[in-house]
Design a protein around this motif. Structure first.
Motif, PDB file in Angstrom:
ATOM      1  N   UNK A 102       0.841  -1.189   0.000  1.00 35.96           N
ATOM      2  CA  UNK A 102       0.000   0.000   0.000  1.00 35.96           C
ATOM      3  C   UNK A 102       0.880   1.244   0.000  1.00 35.96           C
ATOM      4  N   UNK A 103       0.401   2.294  -0.632  1.00 42.04           N
ATOM      5  CA  UNK A 103       1.182   3.521  -0.764  1.00 42.04           C
ATOM      6  C   UNK A 103       0.432   4.689  -0.138  1.00 42.04           C
ATOM      7  N   UNK A 113       5.327   6.764   1.337  1.00 45.46           N
ATOM      8  CA  UNK A 113       5.634   5.628   2.207  1.00 45.46           C
ATOM      9  C   UNK A 113       4.882   4.418   1.661  1.00 45.46           C
ATOM     10  N   UNK A 114       5.581   3.285   1.565  1.00 44.15           N
ATOM     11  CA  UNK A 114       4.923   2.041   1.149  1.00 44.15           C
ATOM     12  C   UNK A 114       4.976   1.060   2.313  1.00 44.15           C
ATOM     13  N   UNK A 115       3.902   0.264   2.450  1.00 45.90           N
ATOM     14  CA  UNK A 115       3.826  -0.692   3.558  1.00 45.90           C
ATOM     15  C   UNK A 115       3.271  -2.025   3.069  1.00 45.90           C
ATOM     16  N   UNK A 116       3.753  -3.088   3.732  1.00 45.18           N
ATOM     17  CA  UNK A 116       3.268  -4.431   3.426  1.00 45.18           C
ATOM     18  C   UNK A 116       3.217  -5.237   4.723  1.00 45.18           C
ATOM     19  N   UNK A 138       8.039  -1.540   5.987  1.00 42.16           N
ATOM     20  CA  UNK A 138       7.808  -0.154   5.579  1.00 42.16           C
ATOM     21  C   UNK A 138       8.981   0.351   4.752  1.00 42.16           C
ATOM     22  N   UNK A 139       8.648   1.009   3.635  1.00 39.94           N
ATOM     23  CA  UNK A 139       9.670   1.624   2.789  1.00 39.94           C
ATOM     24  C   UNK A 139       9.528   3.128   2.790  1.00 39.94           C
ATOM     25  N   UNK A 140      10.619   3.840   3.055  1.00 40.08           N
ATOM     26  CA  UNK A 140      10.593   5.300   3.112  1.00 40.08           C
ATOM     27  C   UNK A 140      11.790   5.867   2.353  1.00 40.08           C
ATOM     28  N   UNK A 143       6.297   0.371  -5.062  1.00 38.28           N
ATOM     29  CA  UNK A 143       7.705   0.490  -4.655  1.00 38.28           C
ATOM     30  C   UNK A 143       8.482   1.298  -5.689  1.00 38.28           C
ATOM     31  N   UNK A 144       8.182   1.092  -6.961  1.00 40.74           N
ATOM     32  CA  UNK A 144       8.840   1.880  -8.004  1.00 40.74           C
ATOM     33  C   UNK A 144       8.490   3.360  -7.873  1.00 40.74           C
ATOM     34  N   UNK A 145       7.254   3.665  -7.480  1.00 42.50           N
ATOM     35  CA  UNK A 145       6.868   5.065  -7.263  1.00 42.50           C
ATOM     36  C   UNK A 145       7.701   5.674  -6.137  1.00 42.50           C
TER      37      UNK A 145
END
Length: 314
Positions: A148-149, A163-166, A179-181, A306-308
């Motif tokens: 999710x973004x 921020x992306x989360x899974x 979490x990706x930041x 994630x690419x975004x």
């Protein structure tokens, strides 16, 4: 009697006679008349006047024809010498030109070879990147993970923070909130390990100090990048013992500007996995050991969200 050489020299009319006899008094007389004016001067070239005693007098003077002939021969020799010198100089110039042309041709060939090699390398690099993208796009589907973004406008930077989360689980009540930041131009992925009730009641197995412990602790994990064989690494802890730094996409040679950067760099030098390269990576898998069983955390780099994140952080 006029002597024969004198007749020839003066070119006049004259005669020559010779007489001989034997013991019985029988002899012969021979007489020869000569018109020396009819002789060609060339036939007596170089003759000398000899008196009756046979001694030399003065050499014969050269005629105009002789002088002209000698001048012609001298001129011909000078012309031949000049022609030979000119040919030698021309041959030298031609040799220098040929050497220069050869050097230029070799230089051009080397430049062309270098250009061809660079083009081949660029083509190979493009093919490699396309292959990474293809593999990554396939894995984004096969990983069966959902990302999710969240987009939040940042008034201080006039940019949008992403921020992306899974949420990834095992079948024993274990949850990892991934979490990706983006921070300081780096894309960072962390994992918070909790129970399925959201509480930090899960124990990570094998917690250990990184180095002498002065820069923090971590947990052992099995780590796999792309299709490489899995390797044993230390995953660093963050602000909580159950929050782990799964990966940071950055260049490990980047100058450390903060204390956090220095800690991560030192951790990398001591064997803690920290860094990865975006251009070379299409998936990362991390297997963690806990008291609720193992869990494999999957990060599909070419997932659309994630690419975004990567694009916003560049």
């Amino acid at each position: 009697m006029l002597r024969f050489p004198l007749i020839l020299q003066l070119r006049i009319l004259g005669y020559v006679w010779a007489a001989s006899w034997n013991q019985s008094g029988v002899g012969t007389l021979q007489v020869l008349t000569v018109d020396a004016s009819a002789f060609d001067g060339g036939s007596i070239r170089g003759s000398q006047i000899v008196d009756g005693s046979g001694s030399n007098t003065r050499p014969a003077e050269k005629t105009e024809e002789q002088k002209a002939e000698e001048s012609r021969l001298v001129a011909e020799k000078a012309a031949a010498d000049k022609a030979a010198a000119d040919k030698k100089a021309a041959d030298l110039v031609a040799a220098e030109k040929a050497a220069a042309e050869k050097a230029a041709a070799e230089q051009a060939a080397a430049a062309q070879a270098a250009a061809d090699k660079a083009a081949q390398q660029a083509e190979a690099e493009l093919a490699r990147r396309n292959e990474i993208r293809r593999r990554g796009s396939d894995y984004a589907i096969l990983s069966e993970t959902i990302w999710n973004i969240t987009r939040t406008p940042n008034e201080m930077t006039d940019k949008v923070d992403i921020i992306v989360k899974s949420i990834q689980k095992n079948n024993q009540g274990l949850v990892v909130e991934v979490e990706g930041t983006c921070k300081n131009g780096e894309v960072r992925f962390s994992g918070l390990v909790v129970g399925d009730d959201g509480k930090p009641n899960v124990n990570l197995v094998g917690r250990t100090a990184i180095g002498d412990g002065s820069i923090g602790f971590g947990v052992p994990a099995l780590y796999r990048v792309n299709d490489r064989q899995p390797s044993n690494v230390i995953i660093p802890e963050l602000e909580f013992i159950n929050k782990l730094q799964l990966v940071v996409f950055a260049n490990p040679s980047r100058k450390s500007e903060t204390f956090e950067d220095s800690v991560r760099l030192m951790g990398a030098l001591l064997g803690a996995n920290v860094f990865a390269r975006t251009s070379e990576t299409w998936r990362i898998m991390t297997e963690l050991k806990t008291d609720r069983g193992n869990v494999i955390v999957k990060i599909p780099i070419f997932d659309a969200n994630i690419q975004a994140l990567f694009q916003s952080c560049s």
